[in-house]
Design a protein around this motif. Structure first.
Motif, PDB file in Angstrom:
ATOM      1  N   ILE A   4      29.348 136.877  27.132  1.00 56.63           N
ATOM      2  CA  ILE A   4      29.814 137.095  25.768  1.00 56.63           C
ATOM      3  C   ILE A   4      29.042 136.190  24.821  1.00 56.63           C
ATOM      4  N   ALA A   5      28.488 136.768  23.784  1.00 59.52           N
ATOM      5  CA  ALA A   5      27.721 136.000  22.795  1.00 59.52           C
ATOM      6  C   ALA A   5      28.668 135.265  21.849  1.00 59.52           C
ATOM      7  N   ALA A   6      28.253 134.078  21.461  1.00 58.47           N
ATOM      8  CA  ALA A   6      28.970 133.296  20.448  1.00 58.47           C
ATOM      9  C   ALA A   6      27.914 132.743  19.502  1.00 58.47           C
ATOM     10  N   PRO A   7      27.332 133.615  18.655  1.00 59.20           N
ATOM     11  CA  PRO A   7      26.219 133.208  17.801  1.00 59.20           C
ATOM     12  C   PRO A   7      26.616 132.182  16.750  1.00 59.20           C
ATOM     13  N   ILE A  17      35.519 131.998  11.687  1.00 55.50           N
ATOM     14  CA  ILE A  17      36.494 131.932  12.769  1.00 55.50           C
ATOM     15  C   ILE A  17      36.509 133.298  13.415  1.00 55.50           C
ATOM     16  N   GLN A  18      36.141 133.327  14.716  1.00 58.21           N
ATOM     17  CA  GLN A  18      35.938 134.612  15.374  1.00 58.21           C
ATOM     18  C   GLN A  18      36.523 134.603  16.779  1.00 58.21           C
ATOM     19  N   ILE A  28      40.019 132.839  23.676  1.00 55.46           N
ATOM     20  CA  ILE A  28      38.949 131.936  23.268  1.00 55.46           C
ATOM     21  C   ILE A  28      38.528 132.309  21.848  1.00 55.46           C
ATOM     22  N   ILE A  29      38.479 131.286  20.989  1.00 58.18           N
ATOM     23  CA  ILE A  29      38.127 131.477  19.586  1.00 58.18           C
ATOM     24  C   ILE A  29      36.965 130.546  19.254  1.00 58.18           C
ATOM     25  N   ASN A  30      35.992 131.047  18.515  1.00 58.08           N
ATOM     26  CA  ASN A  30      34.879 130.230  18.037  1.00 58.08           C
ATOM     27  C   ASN A  30      35.141 129.905  16.571  1.00 58.08           C
ATOM     28  N   VAL A  94      37.631 127.076  21.049  1.00 58.57           N
ATOM     29  CA  VAL A  94      39.049 126.817  21.217  1.00 58.57           C
ATOM     30  C   VAL A  94      39.540 127.702  22.343  1.00 58.57           C
ATOM     31  N   VAL A  95      40.111 127.093  23.382  1.00 66.58           N
ATOM     32  CA  VAL A  95      40.642 127.841  24.525  1.00 66.58           C
ATOM     33  C   VAL A  95      42.160 127.673  24.508  1.00 66.58           C
TER      34      VAL A  95
END
Length: 99
Positions: A4-7, A17-18, A28-30, A94-95
């Motif tokens: 999974i990409a987290a650019p 916030i994605q 899981i939140i980036n 964020v997990v």
């Protein structure tokens, strides 16, 4: 398996916030913040681990403030009230895991 990409978006825009992944009891939140950007106080009904990929962020948890930076993991128990403020341009994972 899924990769999974987290650019990194802070070169293009301010706060990002994605959601990255939501599977059964884990989310899981980036979160990407520019210096001075904040997330207001809130609580989550889950165990929370904050992993700083870059930058520095001040977390205030139940009235106590700590600075989180790379090579550290901040753990918060369910329903601990917390807020955050970016000291530097920051990229956090964020997990959240429900019990």
């Amino acid at each position: 398996m899924e990769l999974i990409a987290a650019p990194y978006h802070l070169n293009d825009k301010a706060k990002n916030i994605q959601p990255i992944l939501n599977v059964e009891k884990t989310k899981i939140i980036n979160i990407q913040l520019q210096p001075g950007e904040t997330v207001p106080e809130h609580a989550v009904d889950a165990d929370v681990a904050i992993i700083a990929r870059s930058g520095k962020v001040n977390f205030t948890v139940e009235g106590k403030t700590v600075e989180v930076s790379p090579h550290q993991v901040l753990y918060m128990a369910p329903l601990e009230k917390h807020s955050l403020a970016a000291v530097e341009a920051s990229d956090l994972m964020v997990v959240q895991t429900k019990r």
